[in-house]
Design an enzyme around this catalytic site. Structure first.
Site, PDB file in Angstrom:
ATOM      1  CD  GLU A  70      -8.209  -0.568  -2.765  1.00 55.25           C
ATOM      2  OE1 GLU A  70      -7.687  -0.064  -1.778  1.00 55.25           O
ATOM      3  OE2 GLU A  70      -7.961  -1.726  -3.159  1.00 55.25           O
TER       4      GLU A  70
ATOM      5  CE  LYS B 287      -9.844  -1.690   1.299  1.00 63.54           C
ATOM      6  NZ  LYS B 287      -9.314  -2.806   0.500  1.00 63.54           N
TER       7      LYS B 287
ATOM      8  CG  LEU C 254      -7.849  -3.150  -6.772  1.00 62.46           C
ATOM      9  CD1 LEU C 254      -7.258  -2.095  -7.679  1.00 62.46           C
ATOM     10  CD2 LEU C 254      -8.685  -4.129  -7.558  1.00 62.46           C
ATOM     11  NE  ARG C 255      -5.832 -10.954  -3.949  1.00 61.43           N
ATOM     12  CZ  ARG C 255      -5.770 -12.182  -4.483  1.00 61.43           C
ATOM     13  NH1 ARG C 255      -5.030 -13.129  -3.923  1.00 61.43           N
ATOM     14  NH2 ARG C 255      -6.447 -12.457  -5.582  1.00 61.43           N
ATOM     15  CD  GLU C 256       0.603  -2.601  -3.415  1.00 61.13           C
ATOM     16  OE1 GLU C 256       1.812  -2.894  -3.443  1.00 61.13           O
ATOM     17  OE2 GLU C 256       0.135  -1.663  -2.757  1.00 61.13           O
TER      18      GLU C 256
ATOM     19  CB  CYS D 203      -3.918  -2.270   2.538  1.00 62.35           C
ATOM     20  SG  CYS D 203      -3.966  -1.411   0.985  1.00 62.35           S
TER      21      CYS D 203
ATOM     22  CG  ASP E 128      -0.676  11.586  -9.877  1.00 60.47           C
ATOM     23  OD1 ASP E 128      -0.990  10.466  -9.451  1.00 60.47           O
ATOM     24  OD2 ASP E 128       0.080  12.366  -9.264  1.00 60.47           O
TER      25      ASP E 128
ATOM     26  N   GLY F 268       2.674  -6.903   5.854  1.00 59.14           N
ATOM     27  CA  GLY F 268       3.119  -5.518   5.613  1.00 59.14           C
ATOM     28  C   GLY F 268       2.229  -4.916   4.544  1.00 59.14           C
TER      29      GLY F 268
HETATM   30  C1  UDX Z   1      -4.465   3.626  -2.619  1.00 58.32           C
HETATM   31  C2  UDX Z   1      -5.661   4.171  -1.897  1.00 58.32           C
HETATM   32  O1  UDX Z   1      -5.751   5.537  -2.137  1.00 58.32           O
HETATM   33  C3  UDX Z   1      -5.491   3.939  -0.416  1.00 58.32           C
HETATM   34  O2  UDX Z   1      -6.661   4.367   0.280  1.00 58.32           O
HETATM   35  C4  UDX Z   1      -5.371   2.474  -0.210  1.00 58.32           C
HETATM   36  O3  UDX Z   1      -5.375   2.172   1.164  1.00 58.32           O
HETATM   37  C5  UDX Z   1      -4.066   2.033  -0.871  1.00 58.32           C
HETATM   38  O4  UDX Z   1      -4.137   2.278  -2.262  1.00 58.32           O
HETATM   39  P1  UDX Z   1      -2.217   4.141  -3.355  1.00 58.32           P
HETATM   40  O5  UDX Z   1      -2.749   4.067  -4.740  1.00 58.32           O
HETATM   41  O6  UDX Z   1      -1.371   3.028  -2.854  1.00 58.32           O
HETATM   42  O7  UDX Z   1      -3.388   4.367  -2.325  1.00 58.32           O
HETATM   43  O8  UDX Z   1      -1.524   5.526  -3.132  1.00 58.32           O
HETATM   44  P2  UDX Z   1      -0.311   6.044  -3.973  1.00 58.32           P
HETATM   45  O9  UDX Z   1       0.334   4.899  -4.664  1.00 58.32           O
HETATM   46  O10 UDX Z   1       0.430   6.899  -3.029  1.00 58.32           O
HETATM   47  O11 UDX Z   1      -1.042   6.897  -5.091  1.00 58.32           O
HETATM   48  C6  UDX Z   1      -1.651   8.106  -4.768  1.00 58.32           C
HETATM   49  C7  UDX Z   1      -1.495   8.970  -6.014  1.00 58.32           C
HETATM   50  O12 UDX Z   1      -2.275  10.154  -5.863  1.00 58.32           O
HETATM   51  C8  UDX Z   1      -0.041   9.408  -6.222  1.00 58.32           C
HETATM   52  O13 UDX Z   1       0.313   9.154  -7.549  1.00 58.32           O
HETATM   53  C9  UDX Z   1      -0.064  10.918  -5.945  1.00 58.32           C
HETATM   54  O14 UDX Z   1       0.835  11.629  -6.768  1.00 58.32           O
HETATM   55  C10 UDX Z   1      -1.505  11.272  -6.307  1.00 58.32           C
HETATM   56  N1  UDX Z   1      -2.039  12.445  -5.637  1.00 58.32           N
HETATM   57  C11 UDX Z   1      -1.894  12.562  -4.282  1.00 58.32           C
HETATM   58  C12 UDX Z   1      -2.707  13.414  -6.396  1.00 58.32           C
HETATM   59  O15 UDX Z   1      -2.816  13.299  -7.606  1.00 58.32           O
HETATM   60  N2  UDX Z   1      -3.232  14.497  -5.756  1.00 58.32           N
HETATM   61  C13 UDX Z   1      -3.101  14.659  -4.411  1.00 58.32           C
HETATM   62  O16 UDX Z   1      -3.581  15.664  -3.872  1.00 58.32           O
HETATM   63  C14 UDX Z   1      -2.415  13.662  -3.638  1.00 58.32           C
HETATM   64  C1  UDX Z   2      -4.570  -6.219   0.805  1.00 58.26           C
HETATM   65  C2  UDX Z   2      -5.930  -6.890   0.658  1.00 58.26           C
HETATM   66  O1  UDX Z   2      -5.735  -8.274   0.370  1.00 58.26           O
HETATM   67  C3  UDX Z   2      -6.703  -6.219  -0.477  1.00 58.26           C
HETATM   68  O2  UDX Z   2      -8.000  -6.797  -0.571  1.00 58.26           O
HETATM   69  C4  UDX Z   2      -6.826  -4.725  -0.168  1.00 58.26           C
HETATM   70  O3  UDX Z   2      -7.524  -4.067  -1.195  1.00 58.26           O
HETATM   71  C5  UDX Z   2      -5.459  -4.115  -0.016  1.00 58.26           C
HETATM   72  O4  UDX Z   2      -4.729  -4.802   1.004  1.00 58.26           O
HETATM   73  P1  UDX Z   2      -2.220  -6.246  -0.368  1.00 58.26           P
HETATM   74  O5  UDX Z   2      -1.823  -5.546   0.883  1.00 58.26           O
HETATM   75  O6  UDX Z   2      -1.854  -5.672  -1.670  1.00 58.26           O
HETATM   76  O7  UDX Z   2      -3.843  -6.436  -0.382  1.00 58.26           O
HETATM   77  O8  UDX Z   2      -1.590  -7.724  -0.348  1.00 58.26           O
HETATM   78  P2  UDX Z   2      -2.006  -9.104   0.330  1.00 58.26           P
HETATM   79  O9  UDX Z   2      -1.818 -10.148  -0.671  1.00 58.26           O
HETATM   80  O10 UDX Z   2      -3.306  -8.987   1.019  1.00 58.26           O
HETATM   81  O11 UDX Z   2      -0.848  -9.295   1.465  1.00 58.26           O
HETATM   82  C6  UDX Z   2      -0.826  -8.403   2.556  1.00 58.26           C
HETATM   83  C7  UDX Z   2       0.264  -8.882   3.512  1.00 58.26           C
HETATM   84  O12 UDX Z   2      -0.136 -10.117   4.121  1.00 58.26           O
HETATM   85  C8  UDX Z   2       1.604  -9.159   2.834  1.00 58.26           C
HETATM   86  O13 UDX Z   2       2.650  -8.737   3.703  1.00 58.26           O
HETATM   87  C9  UDX Z   2       1.625 -10.676   2.691  1.00 58.26           C
HETATM   88  O14 UDX Z   2       2.938 -11.205   2.682  1.00 58.26           O
HETATM   89  C10 UDX Z   2       0.866 -11.096   3.939  1.00 58.26           C
HETATM   90  N1  UDX Z   2       0.218 -12.397   3.803  1.00 58.26           N
HETATM   91  C11 UDX Z   2      -0.812 -12.542   2.925  1.00 58.26           C
HETATM   92  C12 UDX Z   2       0.641 -13.452   4.601  1.00 58.26           C
HETATM   93  O15 UDX Z   2       1.582 -13.303   5.392  1.00 58.26           O
HETATM   94  N2  UDX Z   2       0.012 -14.656   4.499  1.00 58.26           N
HETATM   95  C13 UDX Z   2      -1.026 -14.860   3.628  1.00 58.26           C
HETATM   96  O16 UDX Z   2      -1.544 -15.974   3.569  1.00 58.26           O
HETATM   97  C14 UDX Z   2      -1.441 -13.765   2.810  1.00 58.26           C
END
Ligand code: UDX
Ligand code: UDX
Length: 448
Positions: A151, A207, A153-155, A263, A30, A260
């Site tokens: 990926e 995706k 992945l759901r947070e 993603c 990173d 929200g």
């Molecule tokens: C990820 C995926 O990259 C994104 O496409 C998906 O839609 C959401 O999840 P995310 O992991 O949430 O994004 O991004 P973030 O939490 O901002 O992490 C990105 C990391 O990359 C940060 O730790 C940042 O410091 C690092 N980074 C960024 C580098 O190491 N090099 C860079 O040039 C830019």
């Molecule tokens: C999402 C996708 O689920 C995951 O596959 C992708 O890799 C990243 O984006 P994430 O955004 O982490 O994951 O959370 P998720 O559980 O999908 O919820 C997204 C939003 O939808 C949240 O605001 C959640 O509150 C809302 N949600 C989800 C609803 O309002 N109703 C539901 O039944 C499910």
């Protein structure tokens, strides 16, 4: 195998820790020194249940390490996963690819041997072609091939989603690269996981299509909730009833204040922009984006309605700030426009979230950050439940009511029933249910 993961954020850190737990030797890179220092000290830069244990365990058995030094990390690596952020560009909503391209250039310059480069980040269709061009433009004496391995992945449940995926998608037209990435996933525990091989562009597009479809499914049930309020239905029963159809499925039919996160908002915008670039209009997704944005604002108006049409000078307690439960992530959280709207209408807001308070303080100001739900409810005219944290599902409603000055409980996640709430002397507002919905009752009574 030796795997390098570049970007130690919500995706990269989970992927790196899981790859290590599955037996690979992983180096997470990173460019954020503070983040690397924290990780080396066993401190997590993000909240993800179970991640801290997984990271510390694998660092202790020397299968996982953290560095800023990409050159060192790439020595002897079989594959390098790009997991840096692809945030929406503020100007036009397109995914900002500058971080992905910067990393591709860095890999090209600092690689010391043949390397499969894997896009883990969600990237617009065609990004793999551009990354491959950047790698080859460096004219290094090595073989580079780019694979899309999106990926899903759901947070909040990211580790489970990584360890027990519904499918693994490998997007590549290069047999060597396909074999390397297949080997990465050829691990105990993945024997029964279907691996879908597609072209790189299909993998990149699917995706976005997956996230856009899930966003559409949520928006669909949110609109049905509005209709339930008007006609006297209960959206929970309607969701259950349609979800029992195996073609629809029960998941992602929980109505709420609008989706929200990092993603759905970004990816729905990106796929609709990509479509327009190819002179295609995704009207369904464009409508989903608009309906979702309107809903977040409508929730604030619902709270104003519940308060008799005016919140000026009133205190409103908001329980939940993160965009969903089990995360500290505030990206595109419905709490942001909702709280700002309440403040614009003259309300004073008190808020509590189990994990997202620090991240929220960078975005939402002029409100009281409280240490628990009951403190937030102190002298509040109304209590609003915005995020479905477990601790908000089992509140002591009588104790909560004893702290409030008003009788309103506005439940935007349908965590409670009217009976249990009115038993605690609250006036209950929720969504999608006729029994406790003022709009329905007001409309119905007016009709009498
Ligand atoms: C990820 C995926 O990259 C994104 O496409 C998906 O839609 C959401 O999840 P995310 O992991 O949430 O994004 O991004 P973030 O939490 O901002 O992490 C990105 C990391 O990359 C940060 O730790 C940042 O410091 C690092 N980074 C960024 C580098 O190491 N090099 C860079 O040039 C830019
Ligand atoms: C999402 C996708 O689920 C995951 O596959 C992708 O890799 C990243 O984006 P994430 O955004 O982490 O994951 O959370 P998720 O559980 O999908 O919820 C997204 C939003 O939808 C949240 O605001 C959640 O509150 C809302 N949600 C989800 C609803 O309002 N109703 C539901 O039944 C499910």
């Amino acid at each position: 195998m030796k795997i390098v993961v570049i970007g130690s954020g919500y995706v990269g850190l989970v992927a790196g820790a899981c790859f290590a737990a599955l037996g690979h030797n992983v180096v997470c890179v990173d460019n954020n020194s503070a983040k690397i220092r924290a990780l080396r000290d066993g401190a997590m830069p993000i909240y993800e249940p179970g991640l801290d244990v997984l990271v510390v365990e694998n660092v202790e058995v020397a299968r996982l390490e953290f560095t800023e030094d990409l050159r060192e990390a790439l020595i002897g690596a079989d594959a390098a996963f790009i997991a840096v952020g692809t945030p929406p560009r503020p100007t036009d909503g397109h995914a900002d690819m500058k971080y992905v391209y910067a990393v591709a250039r860095d890999i090209a310059e600092q690689a010391s041997g043949d390397l499969v480069v894997v896009n883990k980040s969600t990237v617009p269709v065609g990004t793999g072609d551009e990354v491959e061009r950047l790698l080859q433009a460096a004219n290094r004496p090595f073989r580079f091939s780019v694979v899309s391995n999106p990926e899903f992945l759901r947070e909040g449940v990211a580790i489970d989603d990584f360890m027990t995926p519904d499918r693994i998608v490998i997007g590549s037209e290069d047999d060597w690269a396909k074999d390397v990435v297949s080997a990465v996933y050829n691990l105990p525990g993945f024997e029964n996981t279907p691996i879908l091989h597609t072209s790189r562009r299909s993998a990149e597009l699917l995706k976005y299509a997956a996230n856009a479809f899930l966003a559409m499914k949520i928006t669909f049930i949110n609109e049905i909730a509005d209709l339930c309020e008007a006609v006297g239905g209960d959206v929970r029963d309607v969701a259950r009833g349609i979800g029992m159809d195996s073609r629809i499925g029960i998941k992602f039919l929980n109505t709420g204040p609008g989706y929200g996160g990092s993603c759905f908002p970004k990816d729905t915008l990106a796929i609709s922009k990509t479509a327009r670039d190819y002179r295609i209009q995704l009207r369904t997704i464009e409508t989903v984006i608009q309906v979702n944005e309107n809903r977040k604002r409508a929730m604030a108006l619902r709270i104003v309605d519940a308060c008799g049409g005016n919140v000026r000078g009133k205190t409103i307690a908001v329980l939940g700030l993160a965009f969903k439960a089990d995360t500290d992530d505030m990206r595109d959280s419905p709490s942001i426009p909702l709280i700002q709207a309440l403040q614009d209408f003259g309300a004073h807001v008190r808020a509590y979230d189990p994990e997202a308070m620090e991240n929220s303080k960078k975005l939402l100001t002029d409100l009281d950050y409280c240490s628990d739900a009951y403190e937030a409810a102190d002298k509040a005219h109304a209590v609003v439940i915005l995020t479905e944290w477990n601790e908000f599902k089992n509140l002591n409603l009588k104790q909560l009511r004893a702290r409030t000055s008003g009788r309103l409980l506005v439940d935007l996640r349908n965590l409670y029933t009217e009976d249990e709430v009115t038993a605690a002397d609250f006036d209950y507002w929720c969504i999608g249910r006729s029994a406790a919905n003022r709009p329905f009752k007001k409309q119905y009574l007016a009709a009498e």
